[in-house]
Design a protein around this motif. Structure first.
Motif, PDB file in Angstrom:
ATOM      1  N   ASP A 297      -5.183  10.306 -12.346  1.00  0.00           N
ATOM      2  CA  ASP A 297      -5.985  10.840 -11.251  1.00  0.00           C
ATOM      3  C   ASP A 297      -7.450  10.806 -11.676  1.00  0.00           C
ATOM      4  O   ASP A 297      -7.828  11.427 -12.677  1.00  0.00           O
ATOM      5  CB  ASP A 297      -5.561  12.281 -10.949  1.00  0.00           C
TER       6      ASP A 297
ATOM      7  N   ARG B 264       6.466   4.186   5.705  1.00  0.00           N
ATOM      8  CA  ARG B 264       6.685   5.393   4.891  1.00  0.00           C
ATOM      9  C   ARG B 264       7.980   6.099   5.307  1.00  0.00           C
ATOM     10  O   ARG B 264       8.777   6.520   4.473  1.00  0.00           O
ATOM     11  CB  ARG B 264       5.514   6.366   5.060  1.00  0.00           C
TER      12      ARG B 264
ATOM     13  N   ALA C 153      -2.520   3.088   1.460  1.00  0.00           N
ATOM     14  CA  ALA C 153      -2.707   3.691   0.129  1.00  0.00           C
ATOM     15  C   ALA C 153      -4.137   4.209   0.011  1.00  0.00           C
ATOM     16  O   ALA C 153      -4.961   3.644  -0.701  1.00  0.00           O
ATOM     17  CB  ALA C 153      -2.420   2.676  -0.963  1.00  0.00           C
ATOM     18  N   PRO C 154      -4.443   5.296   0.713  1.00  0.00           N
ATOM     19  CA  PRO C 154      -5.842   5.750   0.780  1.00  0.00           C
ATOM     20  C   PRO C 154      -6.406   6.236  -0.542  1.00  0.00           C
ATOM     21  O   PRO C 154      -7.634   6.327  -0.677  1.00  0.00           O
ATOM     22  CB  PRO C 154      -5.782   6.895   1.805  1.00  0.00           C
ATOM     23  N   ASP C 155      -5.570   6.542  -1.525  1.00  0.00           N
ATOM     24  CA  ASP C 155      -6.062   7.009  -2.817  1.00  0.00           C
ATOM     25  C   ASP C 155      -6.080   5.914  -3.880  1.00  0.00           C
ATOM     26  O   ASP C 155      -6.413   6.186  -5.035  1.00  0.00           O
ATOM     27  CB  ASP C 155      -5.217   8.187  -3.318  1.00  0.00           C
ATOM     28  N   TRP C 156      -5.742   4.692  -3.500  1.00  0.00           N
ATOM     29  CA  TRP C 156      -5.671   3.591  -4.462  1.00  0.00           C
ATOM     30  C   TRP C 156      -7.007   2.845  -4.459  1.00  0.00           C
ATOM     31  O   TRP C 156      -7.374   2.208  -3.479  1.00  0.00           O
ATOM     32  CB  TRP C 156      -4.541   2.642  -4.093  1.00  0.00           C
TER      33      TRP C 156
ATOM     34  N   GLN D 195      -4.730  -2.789   2.958  1.00  0.00           N
ATOM     35  CA  GLN D 195      -3.891  -2.134   1.958  1.00  0.00           C
ATOM     36  C   GLN D 195      -4.256  -0.660   1.835  1.00  0.00           C
ATOM     37  O   GLN D 195      -3.390   0.207   1.656  1.00  0.00           O
ATOM     38  CB  GLN D 195      -4.090  -2.851   0.619  1.00  0.00           C
ATOM     39  N   ASN D 196      -5.554  -0.361   1.960  1.00  0.00           N
ATOM     40  CA  ASN D 196      -6.022   1.016   1.834  1.00  0.00           C
ATOM     41  C   ASN D 196      -5.528   1.910   2.970  1.00  0.00           C
ATOM     42  O   ASN D 196      -5.406   3.128   2.801  1.00  0.00           O
ATOM     43  CB  ASN D 196      -7.554   1.041   1.784  1.00  0.00           C
TER      44      ASN D 196
ATOM     45  N   GLY E  69       0.806  -1.209   0.000  1.00  0.00           N
ATOM     46  CA  GLY E  69       0.000   0.000   0.000  1.00  0.00           C
ATOM     47  C   GLY E  69       0.842   1.261   0.000  1.00  0.00           C
ATOM     48  O   GLY E  69       0.551   2.220  -0.725  1.00  0.00           O
ATOM     49  N   VAL E  70       1.907   1.282   0.799  1.00  0.00           N
ATOM     50  CA  VAL E  70       2.792   2.446   0.848  1.00  0.00           C
ATOM     51  C   VAL E  70       3.435   2.677  -0.521  1.00  0.00           C
ATOM     52  O   VAL E  70       3.537   3.823  -0.994  1.00  0.00           O
ATOM     53  CB  VAL E  70       3.868   2.244   1.938  1.00  0.00           C
TER      54      VAL E  70
ATOM     55  N   ASP F 241       0.913   4.010  -2.959  1.00  0.00           N
ATOM     56  CA  ASP F 241       0.656   5.419  -2.664  1.00  0.00           C
ATOM     57  C   ASP F 241       1.780   6.303  -3.207  1.00  0.00           C
ATOM     58  O   ASP F 241       1.538   7.398  -3.709  1.00  0.00           O
ATOM     59  CB  ASP F 241       0.526   5.591  -1.144  1.00  0.00           C
TER      60      ASP F 241
ATOM     61  N   ALA G 259       1.822   5.407  -7.470  1.00  0.00           N
ATOM     62  CA  ALA G 259       0.580   5.447  -8.257  1.00  0.00           C
ATOM     63  C   ALA G 259       0.662   4.518  -9.464  1.00  0.00           C
ATOM     64  O   ALA G 259       0.111   4.788 -10.521  1.00  0.00           O
ATOM     65  CB  ALA G 259       0.262   6.870  -8.700  1.00  0.00           C
TER      66      ALA G 259
END
Length: 370
Positions: A87, A50, A232-235, A228-229, A12-13, A16, A19
């Motif tokens: 995006d 991170r 990686a909150p935007d994935w 995982q989110n 996830g990191v 993020d 991308a």
């Protein structure tokens, strides 16, 4: 924390940061980075990862994660063809990826992937550049398909109606690739028969495989996607149920199947509402009849044979007459094909602003209504 959870957070990191799809595969070489993670929860662990990763880290890289006495070493890399994800808030037409390209470099699971619709989905995802896990009760068939496809194809024996088996499947995916992006819950079964005559065992089998199994797959793979989110909150990730037109309209003398598929749509909508906070989209594809697949054409248990035996097509005395009857009911004059389903699947993955939907792919046989 457990090392399998740390693998999901590490992926996830990296998602993020880059991308771009990433896979984490077991490594035996010396690590270039070693990170000791002593954290009380997932959010703290993600932040530690991170902070420990060098700024501008390029892949591939060999990373060792330790937690207490536990240790795991993986190679973090992009699969060939993996491209950065646009995006989703960019409204320009040019920001949309090509349909097949939206899965390049991603990690995918297809249950019931050794034959029929499932095999077609596996082949298409693999050809589009995804790493595909082929989960099937028929492990020999899944293994043969994985061997044929080669790199980026992994066979896993799984009974999707058994919770321990599904939990093992999720753990295998994490141990092999570090996480997942696309879950295709495809495994299904049909047992036709009159409500006045069908035995409970046949009814229960349809419910277990078509309905309960989707719950189990979403439960265990959804936990991986949610974890995982955290890092990686935007994935955005996807769970897609391969449902049926029988999940949209009733099916005469096939109530066990239709009922389980109607129930699946209810689960899709409910899971979508719950999991959206973790950027997990949950949708269904409702194909028309796949006449050339084993579900319909198997000479012993296929639906053409079952419908002939049950008298579902009045006057039919041969399997060919049953097939002709069903083909005549489709406005576009043919059964569904694997390519039809894949176009819908790519659309769902690409579509950043839909969840909880049931997309009909029926040649016009079932149309949306208000």
């Amino acid at each position: 924390m457990r090392t399998d959870d740390l693998l999901v957070l590490l992926r996830g990191v990296l998602l993020d940061a880059h991308a771009t799809p990433v896979v984490l595969t077991p490594a035996t070489s010396e690590p270039s980075i070693t990170i000791d993670v002593d954290a009380s929860d997932a959010a703290e662990a993600a932040q530690l990862l991170r902070d420990a990763l060098p700024a501008g880290l390029t892949l591939p890289a060999v990373v060792c994660l330790t937690s207490g006495e536990d240790r795991v070493t993986v190679t973090a890399r992009h699969l060939p063809g993996a491209v950065p994800v646009p995006d989703p808030r960019d409204g320009a037409a040019g920001s949309a990826a090509s349909r097949a390209g939206v899965v390049a470099g991603r990690v995918a699971l297809v249950t019931g992937g050794a034959q029929g619709f499932g095999e077609g989905i596996v082949r298409a995802l693999h050809a589009s550049g995804a790493w595909v896990f082929i989960a099937d009760l028929n492990l020999d068939g899944a293994t043969a398909l994985a061997k044929e496809l080669g790199e980026r194809a992994t066979a896993v024996g799984c009974n999707v109606a058994d919770e321990d088996s599904v939990a093992h499947l999720a753990a295998t995916i994490v141990a092999t690739c570090g996480g997942i992006d696309l879950v295709v819950s495809n495994a299904g079964i049909a047992r036709a028969g009159s409500v006045l005559e069908q035995d409970l065992a046949a009814f229960a089998l349809s419910t277990d495989v078509n309905y309960t199994a989707f719950f189990l797959v979403t439960k265990h793979l959804g936990r991986v996607l949610r974890l995982q989110n955290v890092a990686a909150p935007d994935w955005a990730t996807d769970i897609i149920q391969i449902n049926s037109k029988s999940g949209l309209v009733g099916s005469n003398r096939n109530g066990a199947y239709a009922g389980s598929k109607f129930g699946g749509i209810g689960l899709v909508q409910s899971f979508a509402l719950e999991l959206v906070e973790s950027r997990i989209k949950v949708n269904a594809i409702c194909p028309g009849n796949f006449f050339d697949g084993p579900l319909w054409s198997d000479p012993v248990n296929g639906l053409f044979v079952q419908y002939l035996r049950s008298g579902k097509v009045p006057g039919a005395t041969e399997v060919e007459e049953v097939r002709a009857f069903y083909e005549s009911k489709v406005p576009m004059g043919r059964g569904a094909l694997g390519a039809d389903v894949m176009r819908a699947l790519y659309y769902i993955v690409e579509q950043a602003y839909e969840t909880g939907q049931a997309v009909p792919v029926t040649g016009g046989q079932v149309m949306l209504s208000s």
